[in-house]
Enzyme design. Structure first.
Site, PDB file in Angstrom:
ATOM      1  CD  GLU A   1      -2.827  -1.129   2.787  1.00  0.00           C
ATOM      2  OE1 GLU A   1      -3.784  -2.088   2.029  1.00  0.00           O
ATOM      3  OE2 GLU A   1      -2.845  -0.833   3.192  1.00  0.00           O
TER       4      GLU A   1
ATOM      5  CB  CYS B   1       3.319   7.346   3.251  1.00  0.00           C
ATOM      6  SG  CYS B   1       3.840   5.639   4.718  1.00  0.00           S
TER       7      CYS B   1
ATOM      8  CB  CYS C   1       7.538  -5.867   8.237  1.00  0.00           C
ATOM      9  SG  CYS C   1       8.923  -5.119   9.590  1.00  0.00           S
TER      10      CYS C   1
ATOM     11  CB  CYS D   1       7.110  -3.726  15.987  1.00  0.00           C
ATOM     12  SG  CYS D   1       8.858  -3.090  15.507  1.00  0.00           S
TER      13      CYS D   1
ATOM     14  CB  CYS E   1       3.824  -2.677  13.464  1.00  0.00           C
ATOM     15  SG  CYS E   1       3.539  -2.435  11.985  1.00  0.00           S
TER      16      CYS E   1
ATOM     17  CB  CYS F   1       0.409   5.931  11.569  1.00  0.00           C
ATOM     18  SG  CYS F   1       2.349   5.902  11.448  1.00  0.00           S
TER      19      CYS F   1
HETATM   20  N1  SAH Z   1       9.520   0.053   9.736  1.00  0.00           N
HETATM   21  C1  SAH Z   1       9.869   1.566   9.892  1.00  0.00           C
HETATM   22  C2  SAH Z   1       8.655   2.307   8.278  1.00  0.00           C
HETATM   23  C3  SAH Z   1       7.384   2.416   9.172  1.00  0.00           C
HETATM   24  S1  SAH Z   1       6.171   2.168  10.055  1.00  0.00           S
HETATM   25  C4  SAH Z   1       9.649   1.724  11.167  1.00  0.00           C
HETATM   26  O1  SAH Z   1       9.273   0.867  11.935  1.00  0.00           O
HETATM   27  O2  SAH Z   1       9.666   2.920  11.473  1.00  0.00           O
HETATM   28  C5  SAH Z   1       5.978   3.686  10.300  1.00  0.00           C
HETATM   29  C6  SAH Z   1       5.802   4.148  11.349  1.00  0.00           C
HETATM   30  O3  SAH Z   1       4.726   3.786  12.086  1.00  0.00           O
HETATM   31  C7  SAH Z   1       6.217   3.546  12.146  1.00  0.00           C
HETATM   32  O4  SAH Z   1       7.187   4.743  13.449  1.00  0.00           O
HETATM   33  C8  SAH Z   1       5.624   2.854  13.176  1.00  0.00           C
HETATM   34  O5  SAH Z   1       6.014   2.316  14.898  1.00  0.00           O
HETATM   35  C9  SAH Z   1       4.834   3.258  12.992  1.00  0.00           C
HETATM   36  N2  SAH Z   1       2.988   2.558  13.473  1.00  0.00           N
HETATM   37  C10 SAH Z   1       2.570   1.089  13.343  1.00  0.00           C
HETATM   38  N3  SAH Z   1       1.822   0.533  13.914  1.00  0.00           N
HETATM   39  C11 SAH Z   1       1.275   1.269  14.489  1.00  0.00           C
HETATM   40  C12 SAH Z   1       0.299   1.670  14.906  1.00  0.00           C
HETATM   41  N4  SAH Z   1      -0.699   0.670  15.066  1.00  0.00           N
HETATM   42  N5  SAH Z   1      -0.432   2.687  15.251  1.00  0.00           N
HETATM   43  C13 SAH Z   1       0.606   3.982  14.935  1.00  0.00           C
HETATM   44  N6  SAH Z   1       1.716   4.078  14.270  1.00  0.00           N
HETATM   45  C14 SAH Z   1       2.124   2.953  14.019  1.00  0.00           C
HETATM   46 FE1  SF4 Z   2       8.342  -3.206  10.927  1.00  0.00          FE
HETATM   47 FE2  SF4 Z   2       5.960  -2.479  11.778  1.00  0.00          FE
HETATM   48 FE3  SF4 Z   2       8.221  -2.645  13.175  1.00  0.00          FE
HETATM   49 FE4  SF4 Z   2       7.633  -0.731  10.999  1.00  0.00          FE
HETATM   50  S1  SF4 Z   2       6.722  -0.943  12.877  1.00  0.00           S
HETATM   51  S2  SF4 Z   2       9.642  -1.961  11.373  1.00  0.00           S
HETATM   52  S3  SF4 Z   2       7.383  -1.742   9.933  1.00  0.00           S
HETATM   53  S4  SF4 Z   2       7.424  -4.218  12.359  1.00  0.00           S
END
Ligand code: SAH
Ligand code: SF4
Length: 367
Positions: A90, A103, A110, A114, A117, A343
């Site tokens: 996306e 974006c 991934c 995390c 996420c 996000c």
């Molecule tokens: N992998 C990279 C970039 C993609 S995620 C990273 O982790 O930085 C982009 C941002 O969205 C990151 O700061 C991530 O932690 C945040 N993010 C992920 N899941 C989220 C959620 N459910 N609500 C709000 N922010 C989230």
């Molecule tokens: Fe991967 Fe989501 Fe963690 Fe970013 S926030 S490193 S996309 S698992």
């Protein structure tokens, strides 16, 4: 067939050289493909006819397929883009008064897991190619320009002024392709974006941050999300490999070469997990000595996440503690919620190849 969208200008020049052609052809082709968005060789009028014929016989300029384009009530747009028949990613465009931000995704899924996420929950399938990464910019540009009636204009009247590598995936885990795609974004013959307007967001892959500052220093955002190692080990598991102290040192090394003189720390606000007054004070201690700004992101829920968004009053208190300590703090406004474009909600379609239910993949495997 060679897809010419996979090359940056030096690589394209080398490729032309190997074909017995003049390397300056690379600049012409970059302008057609990226600056003007022309993908039909027949229209590239300043390239000799026999070379155009050779190019159309032996190469292609191939964008990934757009499966769906959605527009939110607030003007946010989302494209579902096919990576292959089983997988999609996306891309999101966020219009604001003074800029338009795209974006971009870097991987299908991934591997970094995390816990808050939605992309990380789905597992990892594969890295995107350069053509698939830069293709997202090309697709969004094409669609936004057609919409605005600027179809024939070059990109100087920019609708997309900023790019953030904050979509699906960890950009530094797909290092070579992401760097090549960003070089195309910065190339004056292609998109000509300023380094300050291209931001890479990482969960903190320290060795790759050190490489990036040499290879392609762009603005840096770091996903912090926790003020101490014990909590960060759980919610951002790569912290077990590169703990906070090492990450803070890497940020300072990056700043020596960065186009901006601060790092943006992203901090997702999870109710009762990382959002207390104590966490805020701990955070101030942790980032001491790093020139930074904070971006607080209210958690965007997705099914079965197990987390809740922090209460607005808690976010305000947390923000005020950081502000009173002298930091610039923004609270990210959620955009495009009605089309699941916020996000952390980007899900695409990920056929998980990691079989994480039976085996967690080691972090080493994504480097
Ligand atoms: N992998 C990279 C970039 C993609 S995620 C990273 O982790 O930085 C982009 C941002 O969205 C990151 O700061 C991530 O932690 C945040 N993010 C992920 N899941 C989220 C959620 N459910 N609500 C709000 N922010 C989230
Ligand atoms: Fe991967 Fe989501 Fe963690 Fe970013 S926030 S490193 S996309 S698992």
């Amino acid at each position: 067939m060679v897809n010419l969208l996979n090359f940056n200008q030096p690589q394209l020049a080398q490729w032309f050289g190997e074909q017995g052609e003049k390397p300056f052809r690379a600049k012409q082709l970059m302008r057609w493909m990226h600056h003007f968005g022309v993908h039909d060789f027949a229209q590239m009028t300043d390239i000799a006819k026999n070379l155009r014929e050779k190019l159309s016989a032996e190469t292609e300029i191939k964008l990934p397929d757009v499966q769906l384009e959605q527009v939110s009530n607030d003007g946010t747009r989302k494209w579902l883009i096919g990576a292959d028949t089983a997988n999609s990613i996306e891309t999101v465009f966020i219009p604001e008064d003074d800029r338009g931000t795209l974006c971009i995704s870097s991987q299908v899924g991934c591997a970094l897991e995390c816990t808050f996420c939605s992309t990380g929950r789905q597992g990892f399938n594969r890295n995107l190619s350069v053509a698939e990464i830069i293709g997202q910019l090309a697709i969004a540009n094409r669609s936004l320009r057609a919409e605005s009636g600027y179809d024939m204009l070059p990109l100087n009247d920019r609708i997309i002024s900023n790019v953030v590598m904050m979509g699906m995936g960890e950009p530094l885990a797909n290092y070579d392709n992401v760097v090549t795609a960003m070089q195309i974004m910065l190339d004056d013959s292609a998109y000509g974006l300023s380094r300050r307007r291209v931001t890479l967001s990482t969960s903190g892959m320290v060795p790759a941050m050190d490489r990036l500052k040499e290879d392609c220093p762009v603005a840096l955002a770091v996903s912090l999300h926790a003020p101490n190692d014990a909590l960060r080990d759980v919610i951002v598991p790569i912290n077990k490999k590169y703990p906070l102290k090492e990450l803070m040192a890497a940020c300072n090394r990056y700043l020596v070469k960065a186009p901006r003189d601060f790092v943006t720390f992203e901090y997702v606000m999870l109710d009762n997990v990382n959002d207390t007054v104590e966490h805020a004070y701990q955070l101030l201690e942790t980032v001491k000595g790093v020139n930074c700004k904070f971006n607080l992101i209210p958690f965007n829920p997705f099914p079965n996440s197990g987390y809740e968004t922090s209460k607005p009053s808690h976010i305000r208190v947390f923000r005020d503690i950081l502000m009173q300590a002298g930091y610039v703090v923004t609270v990210r406004k959620t955009r495009g919620e009605d089309i699941d474009a916020a996000c952390g909600q980007l899900a695409g379609k990920v056929l998980d190849k990691t079989k994480r239910s039976s085996k967690r993949i080691p972090i080493e495997a994504v480097e």
